[in-house]
Design a protein around this motif. Structure first.
Motif, PDB file in Angstrom:
ATOM      1  N   ARG A 152      43.744  35.347  41.559  1.00 54.35           N
ATOM      2  CA  ARG A 152      43.307  36.046  42.257  1.00 54.35           C
ATOM      3  C   ARG A 152      42.787  36.912  41.005  1.00 54.35           C
ATOM      4  O   ARG A 152      43.317  38.056  40.676  1.00 54.35           O
ATOM      5  CB  ARG A 152      43.937  36.619  43.665  1.00 54.35           C
ATOM      6  N   ILE A 153      41.496  37.611  40.898  1.00 56.20           N
ATOM      7  CA  ILE A 153      40.781  38.016  39.373  1.00 56.20           C
ATOM      8  C   ILE A 153      39.925  39.238  40.244  1.00 56.20           C
ATOM      9  O   ILE A 153      38.952  38.273  40.673  1.00 56.20           O
ATOM     10  CB  ILE A 153      40.229  37.366  38.142  1.00 56.20           C
ATOM     11  N   GLY A 154      40.457  40.136  39.769  1.00 55.16           N
ATOM     12  CA  GLY A 154      39.157  41.678  40.294  1.00 55.16           C
ATOM     13  C   GLY A 154      39.084  41.608  38.863  1.00 55.16           C
ATOM     14  O   GLY A 154      37.433  41.960  38.246  1.00 55.16           O
ATOM     15  N   SER A 155      39.147  43.453  38.828  1.00 56.84           N
ATOM     16  CA  SER A 155      38.630  43.374  37.973  1.00 56.84           C
ATOM     17  C   SER A 155      38.146  43.473  36.553  1.00 56.84           C
ATOM     18  O   SER A 155      36.891  43.850  35.891  1.00 56.84           O
ATOM     19  CB  SER A 155      39.840  44.823  37.295  1.00 56.84           C
TER      20      SER A 155
ATOM     21  N   LYS B 128      36.543  42.882  45.988  1.00 60.26           N
ATOM     22  CA  LYS B 128      37.028  43.812  47.302  1.00 60.26           C
ATOM     23  C   LYS B 128      35.997  45.069  46.356  1.00 60.26           C
ATOM     24  O   LYS B 128      36.133  45.538  45.765  1.00 60.26           O
ATOM     25  CB  LYS B 128      37.900  44.101  47.028  1.00 60.26           C
TER      26      LYS B 128
ATOM     27  N   ARG C 234      37.672  48.961  39.652  1.00 63.54           N
ATOM     28  CA  ARG C 234      36.935  49.381  40.924  1.00 63.54           C
ATOM     29  C   ARG C 234      37.409  51.177  41.004  1.00 63.54           C
ATOM     30  O   ARG C 234      38.411  52.297  40.321  1.00 63.54           O
ATOM     31  CB  ARG C 234      37.830  49.053  41.894  1.00 63.54           C
TER      32      ARG C 234
ATOM     33  N   VAL D 143      38.435  38.106  43.416  1.00 61.74           N
ATOM     34  CA  VAL D 143      38.541  39.417  44.301  1.00 61.74           C
ATOM     35  C   VAL D 143      37.169  40.757  44.013  1.00 61.74           C
ATOM     36  O   VAL D 143      37.281  41.017  42.824  1.00 61.74           O
ATOM     37  CB  VAL D 143      39.653  39.998  43.818  1.00 61.74           C
TER      38      VAL D 143
ATOM     39  N   MET E 195      52.539  32.679  48.194  1.00 62.52           N
ATOM     40  CA  MET E 195      51.356  33.305  46.780  1.00 62.52           C
ATOM     41  C   MET E 195      52.426  34.560  47.300  1.00 62.52           C
ATOM     42  O   MET E 195      53.067  34.738  47.267  1.00 62.52           O
ATOM     43  CB  MET E 195      50.572  34.616  48.063  1.00 62.52           C
TER      44      MET E 195
ATOM     45  N   MET F 276      46.747  38.439  38.586  1.00 66.57           N
ATOM     46  CA  MET F 276      45.941  38.340  38.685  1.00 66.57           C
ATOM     47  C   MET F 276      45.528  39.176  37.245  1.00 66.57           C
ATOM     48  O   MET F 276      45.653  38.134  36.113  1.00 66.57           O
ATOM     49  CB  MET F 276      45.998  40.292  39.103  1.00 66.57           C
ATOM     50  N   SER F 277      44.452  39.742  37.432  1.00 67.44           N
ATOM     51  CA  SER F 277      43.628  41.053  36.075  1.00 67.44           C
ATOM     52  C   SER F 277      44.586  40.870  34.671  1.00 67.44           C
ATOM     53  O   SER F 277      44.647  40.424  33.511  1.00 67.44           O
ATOM     54  CB  SER F 277      43.177  41.729  35.775  1.00 67.44           C
TER      55      SER F 277
ATOM     56  N   ASN G 171      40.202  41.579  50.510  1.00 69.87           N
ATOM     57  CA  ASN G 171      41.252  42.549  51.273  1.00 69.87           C
ATOM     58  C   ASN G 171      41.472  43.575  52.870  1.00 69.87           C
ATOM     59  O   ASN G 171      42.231  44.237  53.243  1.00 69.87           O
ATOM     60  CB  ASN G 171      43.070  43.512  49.981  1.00 69.87           C
TER      61      ASN G 171
ATOM     62  N   ILE H  38      43.607  37.543  50.867  1.00 71.55           N
ATOM     63  CA  ILE H  38      43.950  38.022  50.001  1.00 71.55           C
ATOM     64  C   ILE H  38      44.703  39.430  50.350  1.00 71.55           C
ATOM     65  O   ILE H  38      46.362  39.272  49.998  1.00 71.55           O
ATOM     66  CB  ILE H  38      43.422  38.338  48.242  1.00 71.55           C
TER      67      ILE H  38
ATOM     68  N   MET I 239      53.061  38.587  44.383  1.00 73.44           N
ATOM     69  CA  MET I 239      52.863  39.300  42.887  1.00 73.44           C
ATOM     70  C   MET I 239      53.933  39.803  42.631  1.00 73.44           C
ATOM     71  O   MET I 239      54.533  40.575  43.185  1.00 73.44           O
ATOM     72  CB  MET I 239      51.607  40.568  43.494  1.00 73.44           C
TER      73      MET I 239
HETATM   74  C1  LIG Z   1      43.162  43.715  43.855  1.00 71.51           C
HETATM   75  C2  LIG Z   1      44.178  42.309  44.013  1.00 71.51           C
HETATM   76  C3  LIG Z   1      43.728  41.568  43.159  1.00 71.51           C
HETATM   77  C4  LIG Z   1      42.787  41.689  42.161  1.00 71.51           C
HETATM   78  O1  LIG Z   1      43.263  42.493  41.220  1.00 71.51           O
HETATM   79  P1  LIG Z   1      42.728  42.827  40.002  1.00 71.51           P
HETATM   80  O2  LIG Z   1      43.428  43.229  38.813  1.00 71.51           O
HETATM   81  O3  LIG Z   1      41.281  43.809  40.264  1.00 71.51           O
HETATM   82  O4  LIG Z   1      42.435  41.659  39.177  1.00 71.51           O
HETATM   83  C5  LIG Z   1      44.695  40.096  43.677  1.00 71.51           C
HETATM   84  N1  LIG Z   1      45.146  39.593  44.513  1.00 71.51           N
HETATM   85  C6  LIG Z   1      45.260  40.838  45.121  1.00 71.51           C
HETATM   86  C7  LIG Z   1      46.552  40.827  46.103  1.00 71.51           C
HETATM   87  C8  LIG Z   1      45.428  42.037  45.619  1.00 71.51           C
HETATM   88  O5  LIG Z   1      44.923  43.299  46.667  1.00 71.51           O
END
Ligand SMILES: *Cc1c(COP(=O)(O)O)cnc(C)c1O
Length: 216
Positions: A207-210, A21, A216, A19, A147, A191-192, A42, A63, A149
């Motif tokens: 879905r992994i970002g940070s 973004k 961020r 991820v 999907m 996620m993270s 996103n 996403i 969260m």
């Molecule tokens: C930002 C986001 C993520 C990733 O989040 P992190 O906590 O940074 O891993 C995953 N899914 C969705 C829908 C997001 O908006």
């Protein structure tokens, strides 16, 4: 650390959506040069800008909540829309797919968190839609899975319970509405902060970002 995570997920055959973004293109290229191809964004404008300037073999995942009037900008290239969260949106994606002559894949987003998240289907609502002629007439969208969260909380049991529910919804739909549809196979969760729990509960796609790109 990042390498270990990539290797771990590969070994478990879990797809990783990086991820990206709010992160610059240079950060994406770093992962690209390690061989990674799947990235998630996103916001439509940011996604379009990055798609235009980055290598064309990147698989772009949408996403976040997608406004119907913006579907047309990403329809030509998007690899998977994780956030089919309303009937109206799915119909618009179908319309854009028809215009382009291509089938656009997406995941049904479900509201599984306890906290008041605005987006996502309730189970009964999705089932009613899947049962309708309205849905059966959509030839230019393909539902590839689900999907969701989890609630943002330290309470592991709660997160686990929410992921279990999503996996249960997936299994139910697979049996009732998508049996004999091999493309219905993805459970996008994790996620993270909670991907280990998600994987234990049957995620196929995290879905992994940070954790990859830093805060961020
Ligand atoms: C930002 C986001 C993520 C990733 O989040 P992190 O906590 O940074 O891993 C995953 N899914 C969705 C829908 C997001 O908006």
């Amino acid at each position: 650390m990042v390498h270990t995570l990539l290797e771990d997920l590969k070994e478990q055959q879990i797809q990783l959506i990086a991820v990206s973004k709010r992160k610059p293109e240079a950060d994406i290229l770093e992962f690209y040069h390690m061989g990674h191809r799947a990235f998630g964004e996103n916001r439509v404008q940011e996604l379009v800008d990055k798609q235009e300037s980055l290598p064309k073999d990147i698989e772009w995942h949408m996403i976040g909540h997608l406004q119907t009037n913006k579907v047309k900008y990403i329809a030509p290239f998007v690899h998977l829309i994780h956030s089919f969260d309303s009937i109206r949106l799915i119909k618009e994606v179908n319309k854009q797919g028809e215009r382009l002559g291509q089938v656009i894949p997406g995941l049904l987003q479900f509201k599984i968190a306890e906290e008041d998240s605005k987006y996502g289907f309730a189970q009964e609502e999705a089932i009613a839609f899947l049962d309708s002629a309205d849905f059966q007439n959509l030839k230019f969208v393909e539902v590839h899975g689900v999907m969701g969260m989890a609630t943002f909380t330290d309470d592991e049991a709660q997160v686990r319970g929410e992921f279990k529910r999503l996996k249960h919804i997936f299994d139910t739909l697979k049996a009732t509405h998508f049996s004999g549809k091999p493309y219905f196979k993805e459970v996008s969760m994790g996620m993270s902060g909670d991907y280990n729990i998600a994987i234990a509960e049957g995620s196929t796609m995290v879905r992994i970002g940070s954790l990859l790109f830093g805060p961020r």
